[in-house]
Design a protein around this motif. Structure first.
Motif, PDB file in Angstrom:
ATOM      1  N   GLY A 130       6.068   8.027   8.034  1.00  8.92           N
ATOM      2  CA  GLY A 130       5.385   8.499   9.355  1.00  8.92           C
ATOM      3  C   GLY A 130       4.555   9.852   8.821  1.00  8.92           C
ATOM      4  O   GLY A 130       3.341  10.122   9.090  1.00  8.92           O
ATOM      5  N   PHE A 131       5.080  10.633   7.850  1.00  8.47           N
ATOM      6  CA  PHE A 131       4.392  11.737   7.140  1.00  8.47           C
ATOM      7  C   PHE A 131       3.014  11.101   6.561  1.00  8.47           C
ATOM      8  O   PHE A 131       2.079  11.872   6.746  1.00  8.47           O
ATOM      9  CB  PHE A 131       5.359  12.520   6.206  1.00  8.47           C
ATOM     10  CG  PHE A 131       4.832  13.471   5.473  1.00  8.47           C
ATOM     11  CD1 PHE A 131       4.392  14.686   5.921  1.00  8.47           C
ATOM     12  CD2 PHE A 131       4.535  13.185   3.941  1.00  8.47           C
ATOM     13  CE1 PHE A 131       3.581  15.439   4.990  1.00  8.47           C
ATOM     14  CE2 PHE A 131       3.801  14.036   3.212  1.00  8.47           C
ATOM     15  CZ  PHE A 131       3.483  15.085   3.619  1.00  8.47           C
ATOM     16  N   ALA A 132       3.051  10.150   5.811  1.00  7.66           N
ATOM     17  CA  ALA A 132       2.151   9.740   4.966  1.00  7.66           C
ATOM     18  C   ALA A 132       1.116   9.169   5.990  1.00  7.66           C
ATOM     19  O   ALA A 132       0.072   9.417   5.613  1.00  7.66           O
ATOM     20  CB  ALA A 132       2.492   8.429   4.114  1.00  7.66           C
ATOM     21  N   THR A 133       1.623   8.598   7.012  1.00  6.83           N
ATOM     22  CA  THR A 133       0.360   8.125   8.147  1.00  6.83           C
ATOM     23  C   THR A 133      -0.381   9.112   8.472  1.00  6.83           C
ATOM     24  O   THR A 133      -1.627   9.193   8.688  1.00  6.83           O
ATOM     25  CB  THR A 133       1.315   7.125   9.274  1.00  6.83           C
ATOM     26  OG1 THR A 133       2.102   6.288   8.613  1.00  6.83           O
ATOM     27  CG2 THR A 133       0.227   6.844  10.125  1.00  6.83           C
ATOM     28  N   ARG A 134       0.478  10.315   9.015  1.00  3.44           N
ATOM     29  CA  ARG A 134      -0.397  11.423   9.469  1.00  3.44           C
ATOM     30  C   ARG A 134      -1.252  12.083   8.554  1.00  3.44           C
ATOM     31  O   ARG A 134      -2.558  12.447   8.810  1.00  3.44           O
ATOM     32  CB  ARG A 134       0.418  12.393  10.092  1.00  3.44           C
ATOM     33  CG  ARG A 134       1.260  12.110  11.360  1.00  3.44           C
ATOM     34  CD  ARG A 134       2.142  13.082  11.843  1.00  3.44           C
ATOM     35  NE  ARG A 134       3.508  13.053  11.240  1.00  3.44           N
ATOM     36  CZ  ARG A 134       4.439  12.253  11.572  1.00  3.44           C
ATOM     37  NH1 ARG A 134       4.360  11.587  12.475  1.00  3.44           N
ATOM     38  NH2 ARG A 134       5.544  12.636  10.814  1.00  3.44           N
ATOM     39  N   VAL A 135      -0.835  12.195   7.166  1.00  5.42           N
ATOM     40  CA  VAL A 135      -1.754  12.644   6.391  1.00  5.42           C
ATOM     41  C   VAL A 135      -2.896  11.704   6.024  1.00  5.42           C
ATOM     42  O   VAL A 135      -4.177  12.355   5.848  1.00  5.42           O
ATOM     43  CB  VAL A 135      -0.983  12.932   4.942  1.00  5.42           C
ATOM     44  CG1 VAL A 135      -1.861  13.499   3.846  1.00  5.42           C
ATOM     45  CG2 VAL A 135       0.074  14.110   5.044  1.00  5.42           C
ATOM     46  N   LEU A 136      -2.715  10.549   5.908  1.00  2.40           N
ATOM     47  CA  LEU A 136      -3.838   9.647   5.620  1.00  2.40           C
ATOM     48  C   LEU A 136      -4.852   9.536   6.703  1.00  2.40           C
ATOM     49  O   LEU A 136      -6.056   9.372   6.418  1.00  2.40           O
ATOM     50  CB  LEU A 136      -3.149   8.295   5.047  1.00  2.40           C
ATOM     51  CG  LEU A 136      -2.355   8.367   3.826  1.00  2.40           C
ATOM     52  CD1 LEU A 136      -1.532   6.988   3.694  1.00  2.40           C
ATOM     53  CD2 LEU A 136      -3.517   8.358   2.633  1.00  2.40           C
ATOM     54  N   ARG A 137      -4.283   9.444   7.661  1.00  4.13           N
ATOM     55  CA  ARG A 137      -5.274   9.620   9.161  1.00  4.13           C
ATOM     56  C   ARG A 137      -6.253  10.549   9.124  1.00  4.13           C
ATOM     57  O   ARG A 137      -7.429  10.592   9.373  1.00  4.13           O
ATOM     58  CB  ARG A 137      -4.355   9.519  10.295  1.00  4.13           C
ATOM     59  CG  ARG A 137      -4.187   8.354  10.876  1.00  4.13           C
ATOM     60  CD  ARG A 137      -3.158   8.390  12.042  1.00  4.13           C
ATOM     61  NE  ARG A 137      -3.379   9.582  12.936  1.00  4.13           N
ATOM     62  CZ  ARG A 137      -3.342   9.401  14.093  1.00  4.13           C
ATOM     63  NH1 ARG A 137      -3.408   8.433  14.953  1.00  4.13           N
ATOM     64  NH2 ARG A 137      -3.608  10.608  15.097  1.00  4.13           N
ATOM     65  N   GLU A 138      -5.856  11.648   8.854  1.00  3.11           N
ATOM     66  CA  GLU A 138      -6.613  12.974   8.804  1.00  3.11           C
ATOM     67  C   GLU A 138      -7.428  13.311   7.513  1.00  3.11           C
ATOM     68  O   GLU A 138      -8.445  14.138   7.367  1.00  3.11           O
ATOM     69  CB  GLU A 138      -5.604  14.311   8.842  1.00  3.11           C
ATOM     70  CG  GLU A 138      -4.794  14.202   9.992  1.00  3.11           C
ATOM     71  CD  GLU A 138      -5.617  13.854  11.508  1.00  3.11           C
ATOM     72  OE1 GLU A 138      -6.854  14.425  11.339  1.00  3.11           O
ATOM     73  OE2 GLU A 138      -5.033  13.248  12.226  1.00  3.11           O
ATOM     74  N   ASP A 139      -7.332  12.362   6.467  1.00  2.04           N
ATOM     75  CA  ASP A 139      -7.902  12.601   5.173  1.00  2.04           C
ATOM     76  C   ASP A 139      -9.344  12.023   5.197  1.00  2.04           C
ATOM     77  O   ASP A 139      -9.507  10.796   5.165  1.00  2.04           O
ATOM     78  CB  ASP A 139      -7.483  11.996   4.222  1.00  2.04           C
ATOM     79  CG  ASP A 139      -7.860  12.396   2.640  1.00  2.04           C
ATOM     80  OD1 ASP A 139      -9.132  12.482   2.676  1.00  2.04           O
ATOM     81  OD2 ASP A 139      -7.141  12.371   1.728  1.00  2.04           O
ATOM     82  N   ARG A 140     -10.453  12.824   5.592  1.00  3.69           N
ATOM     83  CA  ARG A 140     -11.799  12.141   5.866  1.00  3.69           C
ATOM     84  C   ARG A 140     -12.218  11.672   4.647  1.00  3.69           C
ATOM     85  O   ARG A 140     -12.754  10.367   4.580  1.00  3.69           O
ATOM     86  CB  ARG A 140     -12.669  13.369   6.190  1.00  3.69           C
ATOM     87  CG  ARG A 140     -12.225  14.013   7.346  1.00  3.69           C
ATOM     88  CD  ARG A 140     -12.511  13.211   8.639  1.00  3.69           C
ATOM     89  NE  ARG A 140     -13.840  12.650   9.044  1.00  3.69           N
ATOM     90  CZ  ARG A 140     -14.864  13.636   9.746  1.00  3.69           C
ATOM     91  NH1 ARG A 140     -14.297  14.716   9.917  1.00  3.69           N
ATOM     92  NH2 ARG A 140     -15.856  12.947   9.890  1.00  3.69           N
ATOM     93  N   GLY A 141     -12.185  12.120   3.359  1.00  2.00           N
ATOM     94  CA  GLY A 141     -12.655  11.421   2.131  1.00  2.00           C
ATOM     95  C   GLY A 141     -11.903  10.191   2.062  1.00  2.00           C
ATOM     96  O   GLY A 141     -12.718   8.961   1.537  1.00  2.00           O
ATOM     97  N   TYR A 142     -10.700  10.023   2.310  1.00  2.00           N
ATOM     98  CA  TYR A 142      -9.847   8.941   1.930  1.00  2.00           C
ATOM     99  C   TYR A 142     -10.372   7.796   2.923  1.00  2.00           C
ATOM    100  O   TYR A 142     -10.923   6.646   2.845  1.00  2.00           O
ATOM    101  CB  TYR A 142      -8.272   9.047   2.336  1.00  2.00           C
ATOM    102  CG  TYR A 142      -7.509   7.897   1.945  1.00  2.00           C
ATOM    103  CD1 TYR A 142      -7.116   7.292   0.926  1.00  2.00           C
ATOM    104  CD2 TYR A 142      -7.486   6.952   2.958  1.00  2.00           C
ATOM    105  CE1 TYR A 142      -6.452   6.210   0.694  1.00  2.00           C
ATOM    106  CE2 TYR A 142      -6.975   5.905   2.980  1.00  2.00           C
ATOM    107  CZ  TYR A 142      -6.117   5.528   1.770  1.00  2.00           C
ATOM    108  OH  TYR A 142      -5.399   4.380   1.564  1.00  2.00           O
TER     109      TYR A 142
END
Ligand SMILES: Cc1cc2nc3c(=O)[nH]c(=O)nc-3n(C[C@H](O)[C@H](O)[C@H](O)COP(=O)(O)O)c2cc1C
Length: 320
Positions: free
Chosen positions: A158-170
């Motif tokens: 769940g934590f990873a999902t939130r981080v990856l969603r917000e990472d524009r470059g990614y």
């Protein structure tokens, strides 16, 4: 020892081409030298945000090595696989040898295996079948384990999902690897939109900007309803990553041969600190390299595209 005919080289090329790879980037080439076949890692295939250190590229090459080995054995030849530093692996083709039935079953599963990113049919997989999938991935230095503590795994995912969603470059990079797979610009690599879902994890294999973030409790329940395996290695060297990819593919093909479907998650593992937390929170027996989810398919899944077979062979000037 007799060298390979062009028809036999075609058999090897088709098997390698159907291996799974990170973002369907197919980061490999084949160099046939008499009775030795090198599987080359295409280091020019870069995913700077998703895979900055090329570890998924090596896992992908490892998966392709499994397909190459199975194809050689399906041709009725013995072979020996050696991982390398310059090449991903060299497969030395040996004497004629009857194909073991189990290896032939895995070879036949190669074109039927695909990433299945949907909920599974709600019917549990019998314990003996689950065990067979895990055992198929076991190799020297590679352990394939069922994770416990699903509540903690859910928290971490769940934590990873939130981080990856917000990472524009990614997200921009991911878009590049999904957007071009349709219409006039389709060139045979990348993840087709149809192969992805708009659902939350664990079904959504790749978190995108619009991927819903499930509540940790809901996610833990969903994880408990699926069958999960974590591929771990004793070390984290180049050879360990290649071996992990090879093991992952053996487990995945075994599942396919048993009428199961599955998909792989490595996306969250690339986040800084994620791997270490996974090891300590889930008490894993080594370095986690990939998570395989599997179950009975509920809907059909189409095969994803592949680059033309000719691109598998380096041009005369040398590997690209
Ligand atoms: C090393 C590796 C990492 C992968 N990571 C993910 C992932 O995190 N999420 C996902 O949905 N699919 C993942 N995949 C699956 C690929 O996207 C898939 O193999 C590729 O798109 C080709 O499609 P196919 O598996 O249907 O042939 C991974 C595959 C490999 C080999």
């Amino acid at each position: 020892m007799t060298a390979l005919t062009s028809g036999q080289i075609g058999v090897l090329a088709r098997a390698v081409s159907r291996a799974p790879s990170v973002h369907n980037s197919q980061p490999w080439q084949l160099l046939v030298r008499g009775t030795e076949v090198d599987l080359l890692e295409r280091r020019d295939v870069e995913l700077r945000r998703h895979d900055p250190f090329g570890r998924d590229r090596l896992l992908s090459c490892g998966a392709a090595v499994t397909n190459l080995e199975l194809a050689v054995r399906a041709l009725g030849r013995d072979c020996h696989v050696e991982y390398g530093d310059d090449v991903a692996a060299t497969v030395t083709i040996g004497r004629p040898h009857a194909t073991p039935a189990r290896e032939f079953a895995l070879y036949k599963a190669i074109p039927r295996r695909r990433s299945y990113r949907h909920p599974f049919y709600p019917s549990p997989v019998p314990p003996a079948v689950r065990a067979a999938v895990a055992v198929a991935g076991e190799a020297t230095g590679v352990h394939v384990v069922t994770p416990g503590h699903l509540d903690r795994l859910a928290e971490l995912l769940g934590f990873a999902t939130r981080v990856l969603r917000e990472d524009r470059g990614y997200q921009r990079e991911l878009e590049v690897w999904t957007a071009h797979t349709h219409g006039w610009s389709a060139i045979g690599d990348g993840v087709p939109e149809d192969a992805l879902t708009r659902d939350a994890l664990p079904v959504a294999g790749l978190v995108r900007e619009e991927t819903p973030v499930p509540d940790d409790v809901v996610l833990a329940d969903r994880l408990a309803a699926e069958h999960l395996l974590v591929v771990c290695t004793d070390g984290d060297t180049r050879a360990d990553r290649l071996a992990a990819g090879a093991a992952l593919q053996r487990a995945w093909l075994t599942a396919t041969a048993k009428a199961l479907a599955g998909s792989v998650l490595t996306q969250p593992l690339h986040l800084t600190g994620f791997r270490a937390r996974l090891v300590s929170e889930l008490a894993l027996p080594g370095c986690p390299q990939a998570i395989l989810r599997f179950g009975y398919p509920a809907v059909p899944a189409a095969p994803s595209p592949r680059l033309p077979l000719g691109e598998l062979f380096p041009p005369p000037g040398g590997p690209r």
